[in-house]
Design an enzyme around this catalytic site. Structure first.
Site, short mmCIF file in Angstrom:
data_model
loop_
_atom_site.label_atom_id
_atom_site.label_comp_id
_atom_site.label_asym_id
_atom_site.label_seq_id
_atom_site.Cartn_x
_atom_site.Cartn_y
_atom_site.Cartn_z
N ASP A 142 34.01 51.40 52.23
CA ASP A 142 32.67 50.81 52.30
C ASP A 142 32.38 50.31 50.90
O ASP A 142 32.68 50.98 49.91
CB ASP A 142 31.62 51.81 52.77
N THR A 143 31.84 49.11 50.85
CA THR A 143 31.60 48.45 49.58
C THR A 143 30.16 47.98 49.51
O THR A 143 29.61 47.53 50.52
CB THR A 143 32.54 47.24 49.41
N ARG B 15 37.67 47.08 44.75
CA ARG B 15 38.55 47.55 45.82
C ARG B 15 39.93 47.86 45.25
O ARG B 15 40.54 48.86 45.61
CB ARG B 15 38.63 46.51 46.93
N ASN C 113 38.15 43.28 59.42
CA ASN C 113 37.94 42.17 58.49
C ASN C 113 39.30 41.68 57.99
O ASN C 113 39.97 42.36 57.22
CB ASN C 113 37.07 42.65 57.32
N LYS D 230 39.77 41.49 54.18
CA LYS D 230 40.01 42.80 53.56
C LYS D 230 41.44 43.27 53.79
O LYS D 230 42.10 43.76 52.89
CB LYS D 230 39.04 43.84 54.15
N GLY E 229 32.21 37.40 51.03
CA GLY E 229 31.02 38.18 50.68
C GLY E 229 30.23 37.54 49.56
O GLY E 229 29.93 36.35 49.59
#
Length: 193
Positions: free
Chosen positions: A69-70, A179, A10, A13, A151
């Site tokens: 992981d979110t 994050r 990503n 990210k 997102g």
């Protein structure tokens, strides 16, 4: 220079996380270590998903690796979408469809409380696992607002703010986000080694 692999494809990210690293680290992404296949994410919770991704990459390239992981957890939806946040509206992982489904499922709900949680799993040079967690609480608004971020950012207003993540500058988001908070713990750990 310390080499680390961030187990993500990503680009949003990677860009967000690169801005959090200080000098002395060479950060690689999946394509840099020739991993082009989809990494399995089959666990039913954020911790195990992050560990699964980190171990997958570590075993392939042998370089210390971290994966995240979110999940967005909405109180009125019993914590959904949670670990299924990216695939909430289907396997195509379409952010807009995910938001539309979430807003539809929130219709008529007075409790708009939600939180973003990020788990970072780090596999070090000695093949030891380490877990770091960050979270931010806020509310789900009724309509999308803002162009920044990715997102669920256009429908999430963090506590203490009156704008969505997608309306805030990346500088602000990168200091208050889930994050960023998990990364702060992670960086504090690896900088102490």
């Amino acid at each position: 220079m310390r080499n680390l692999v961030f187990a993500t494809g990503n680009s949003h990210k990677l860009q967000e996380v690169q801005g959090l690293f200080k000098e002395g680290f060479a950060l690689s992404c999946l394509k840099d270590v020739n991993i082009t296949e989809e990494i399995p994410e089959t666990a039913d919770n954020l911790v195990d998903n992050a560990l699964q991704k980190a171990w997958y990459v570590y075993k392939k390239c042998g370089i210390p690796c971290f994966a995240d992981d979110t999940g967005l957890e909405v109180e009125a939806l019993n914590g959904a979408p949670g670990v299924y946040s990216a695939r909430y509206a289907g396997e195509q992982k379409d952010s807009r469809l995910n938001m539309l489904l979430l807003l539809k499922n929130m219709t008529g709900k007075e409790n708009r409380n939600a939180r973003f949680r990020t788990i970072i799993a780090y596999i070090d040079e000695n093949a030891q696992e380490h877990i770091f967690e960050g979270e931010i609480r806020g509310k789900i608004i009724e309509n999308m607002a803002g162009e920044n971020g990715f997102g669920y950012d256009p429908i999430f207003v963090p506590e203490g703010y009156d704008k969505t993540f997608a309306q805030l500058s990346s500088e602000i988001k990168n200091t208050i986000s889930h994050r960023a908070r998990a990364m702060e713990k992670f960086l504090s750990y690896i900088n102490s080694k």
